[in-house]
Every structure is written in structure tokens, then in C-alpha cells.
Enzyme design. Structure first.
Site, short mmCIF file in Angstrom:
data_model
loop_
_atom_site.label_atom_id
_atom_site.label_comp_id
_atom_site.label_asym_id
_atom_site.label_seq_id
_atom_site.Cartn_x
_atom_site.Cartn_y
_atom_site.Cartn_z
CG ASP A 127 -2.65 4.07 -4.72
OD1 ASP A 127 -3.04 3.17 -4.56
OD2 ASP A 127 -2.96 4.19 -3.76
CD GLU A 128 -5.66 -0.91 -2.54
OE1 GLU A 128 -5.38 -1.75 -2.00
OE2 GLU A 128 -6.01 0.02 -2.67
CG ASP A 169 -2.03 0.84 0.78
OD1 ASP A 169 -1.81 1.93 0.46
OD2 ASP A 169 -3.20 1.22 2.22
#
Length: 410
Positions: free
Chosen positions: A107-108, A11
Site C-alpha cells: 500500500d505504499e 501512502d
């Protein structure tokens, strides 16, 4: 008995702001916010650095309010191409550790590193990945380590920034169950209120409920949350999940060129009805919509919108499509209309936090979508936009244009 899985959830911390700082070192240590239309004081904060958060700056706050709380706040407009390029670099890096990488958003993502743990301890591997991301991309991240995706996701949220957290099943009573029910991934405000009203204040309260009671009172969607609360999640890390559904779309050449708004809206209804069948068949929701308008003179306009709430209902899709049409229509006669959905996610993982119990009914009655669109119209596109939905905008536009060209040839 097979070997227990080891799943990482990566994350990225305050991704947009962190990318800006990485590319503009002079911003290091300074309060930074990313906002739609920062030149206007009523622009909305999309995200902010941890320095800004310490001063009370929060997502969805207006720039004006944020600057009152943090007088030295630096406000920048989002640079989405830069964020996409950085995301691509990140995931290429992650795939050097294991081919089992599932991109969950810009973004993860999840990594199944079960095959690597015989040669390197999971904590050491996580630290190596975290350090490499910091060194090569100059970005902070938190990593959750667990035997399944749900627990890994929960673990990554427990320490930010730059945290590495492990949750083992035997640790549920200590690490997971004491958390407020609203902190559970998949439980949003409406679900939280319903569960609290039923006496479930913590994740442990949900976990300890009788499964039959949960199934009878709340239905099958709640069974998944109950299983997760007990640390059970059999979803595999799927490297193809992100690319499985790029977009689905339909277009139609009208029987006659028209300016009739009734005919145009009814056409969107027909197109949406076909798309909904496909959404339901694949058990996915959409977070991106594209409308194509071809005029009597063959001039073609394609416009997109990313949505905060998922689209999986015909009325929702029609309302957003029609609003997008009205915003961009030049009042000339229309020859062809096209409607494309993109940015898919499984219903079971949808981030519409209101849909656990009545998501189909909510879709018909919820007017939040209209408010979101009004905010985007007033304060600028992407004022309220989930980061997870930004990556495929250009590709869906290209695909839609190719589809309409094929229609034209036919």
C-alpha cells in the site's frame, strides 16, 4: 549541477479498511475494523477506518476491547486476495505517470517524477494522482513531495487522510526538526530511548550532533539516520527493488526417513546457515518463511508464515521454522525438509525498529518473535502481520514447490 529530484511517496490511508469500504459502499462513514478471527472476541485488530479510530480503536487491540470502546463497530475478516488485486491496480495506475515507480509495500510506493515537472507542477501532479485514485479505486491516499525518498516518506505521514505535503530542504528547521525523535522514519522504541537518554529529544537534536560523535558512539548504522535527519538521502527510486529477490530456498533429502526431532532441528540449522549467508551477501532481511515437509510416502506439505520482525539471523530462522514444522507435522517419518525465505527488504530499510545499534545481538536474544507466533497460533494466522509482507505469499509457495520437485528429480 544537475536538476534537483522530485520524489513522491504515495501512502494509502487505512488500506485494508478503505478497500473494504470501496467494495461495500454501505460501510461508508461507519466504524469498521479488520481483525484476525473476528468471530472470536479475542481476535486482534489489524487495522480500522478513521471513524473507528476516532472512537479509540487501535491496531493490536482485541476485538472485545475495541467493541467496548466503539459499541457499533463492524468487524470483518481480512480479504487478502482482494487487497492484492487492488494493490496491483494501484501500481499499474502509478506507472502510467512515470516508469520510475518503486513498490515499497502492498500500500505504499515511491515515484520519481523529476522528468515530468517541466510540463506540470508537482503539486498539480500530486493532486491529479490523488484524485484519480479516489475516482477509480475509491480509495484515499496521502502524498509526500520532497527531493529524496526519506523526506517524501516523512511528508506523506504529516497529513492523513487525503493530504499532500511538501518538504523542501530549506524547510527542515521548520517542518522536520521540531518533531519528536520517535516520529522519525527508521527510529523505533528502543532506538528512541537510547537517543533520548543521550539528549536527543527531537529530529533536530540528532541532526545537529557532530557526525564524528555519532559514528564513534553508535557506529555506521546511525550515520544513515544522522544523514536523513539533515535531509540527505541518495537512494534512487528503483523500479526493480520489489522483484529483485522473490525467494531463496534450500531443501535436503535426509539420509534416512526420520522422526528424530534432534535430527530435524539440526537439518533446519544447516539449511538456515546457507540462507543467512545469502541474506548477508545481499544485505537484505526476510519477512516470510516457508517450510516444506516431505514424508516417507512422498506426501508433501508446504506451510508459510509472515513475520512482524525481520529474519536475518540463523537462530531466529531456525526457531520460526522449527515451530512451524511442529505445528504442522503429523508425526510420520520425514524424508525431505525444505526452507525458503521471501518478502525481502534491504537491511537499511528494515522495519525492525530495534536494530539500529545491535540488530545482530538483538536477533539472538529477542523473544518477541516467539510471542508473535504464539499470538498467531492462538488467535489465528495473520493476527499480527505487516501488510507489506502479504503480497508474495502465493508466489513463494509456488516457487518452493517447484524447487522441491527439482530436488525430487535429482
Amino acid at each position: 549541477m544537475g536538476k534537483a529530484s522530485v520524489i513522491f511517496h504515495i501512502d494509502m490511508n487505512s488500506f485494508y479498511a478503505s478497500v473494504e469500504i470501496a467494495n461495500h459502499p454501505e460501510l461508508e462513514g461507519r466504524p469498521l475494523a479488520i481483525a484476525g478471527k473476528p468471530e472470536e472476541r479475542h481476535g486482534i485488530i489489524v487495522t480500522s477506518s478513521y471513524e473507528a479510530r476516532k472512537m479509540g480503536v487501535r491496531t493490536t487491540m482485541t476485538v472485545q476491547e475495541a467493541q467496548k470502546r466503539c459499541p457499533g463497530l463492524i468487524v470483518k475478516h481480512p480479504d487478502f486476495p482482494l487487497y492484492r488485486r487492488t494493490s496491483e491496480h494501484l501500481f499499474q495506475m502509478l506507472m502510467s505517470y512515470t516508469p520510475l515507480v518503486e513498490k515499497a509495500s502492498i500500500d505504499e510506493g515511491y515515484l520519481d517524477v523529476t522528468g515530468q515537472i517541466e510540463r506540470i507542477h508537482p503539486l498539480r501532479l500530486a493532486s491529479d494522482i490523488q484524485a484519480r485514485i479516489a475516482k477509480e479505486l475509491h480509495l484515499p491516499c496521502s502524498i509526500g513531495i520532497a527531493p529524496n525518498k526519506f523526506l517524501a516518506k516523512m511528508a506523506s505521514n504529516m497529513k492523513k487522510p487525503m493530504g499532500v505535503t511538501v518538504i523542501r530542504k530549506r524547510e527542515l528547521a521548520d517542518k522536520l526538526w521540531p518533531l519528536p525523535i520517535g516520529k522519525m522514519h527508521g527510529v523505533g522504541p528502543k532506538t528512541e530511548k537510547i537517543l533520548i537518554k543521550d539528549g536527543m529529544f527531537t529530529i533536530g537534536d540528532l541532526a545537529r550532533k557532530d557526525p564524528q560523535y555519532i559514528a564513534t558512539k553508535y557506529g555506521i548504522n546511525m550515520n544513515r539516520l544522522h544523514a536523513h535527519a539533515n535531509g540527505n538521502d541518495d537512494r534512487p527510486v528503483d523500479p526493480e527493488a520489489w522483484d529483485r529477490y522473490k525467494s531463496i530456498g534450500h531443501s535436503v533429502t535426509l539420509a534416512r526417513d526420520t522422526r528424530s526431532l534432534d535430527l530435524i532441528r539440526s537439518t533446519f540449522q544447516k539449511l538456515a546457515s546457507e540462507l543467512v549467508i545469502q541474506l548477508h551477501r545481499e544485505h537484505v532481511v526476510s519477512y516470510g518463511i516457508t517450510v516444506t515437509i516431505r514424508y516417507y510416502d512422498w506426501t508433501t506439505v508446504t506451510r508459510q508464515r509472515s513475520t512482524v520482525q525481520p529474519l536475518n539471523d540463523q537462530d531466529e530462522i531456525v526457531n520460526v521454522a522449527y515451530a512451524l514444522f511442529q505445528k504442522n507435522w503429523n508425526h510420520s517419518a520425514v524424508r525431505l525438509l525444505g526452507l525458503t525465505l521471501a518478502d525481502f527488504q534491504p537491511v537499511s530499510e528494515s522495519t525492525k525498529q530495534l536494530d539500529i545499534f545491535t540488530y545482530q545481538e538483538d536477533a539472538k536474544t529477542e523473544r518477541l518473535m516467539g510471542l508473535v507466533n504464539e499470538l498467531n497460533d492462538r488467535f489465528g494466522d495473520f493476527t499480527l502481520t505487516p501488510a507489506a509482507r502479504l503480497l508474495n505469499e502465493q508466489s513463494s509457495a509456488r516457487q518452493n514447490e517447484e524447487e522441491t520437485k527439482k530436488t525430487e528429480k535429482r
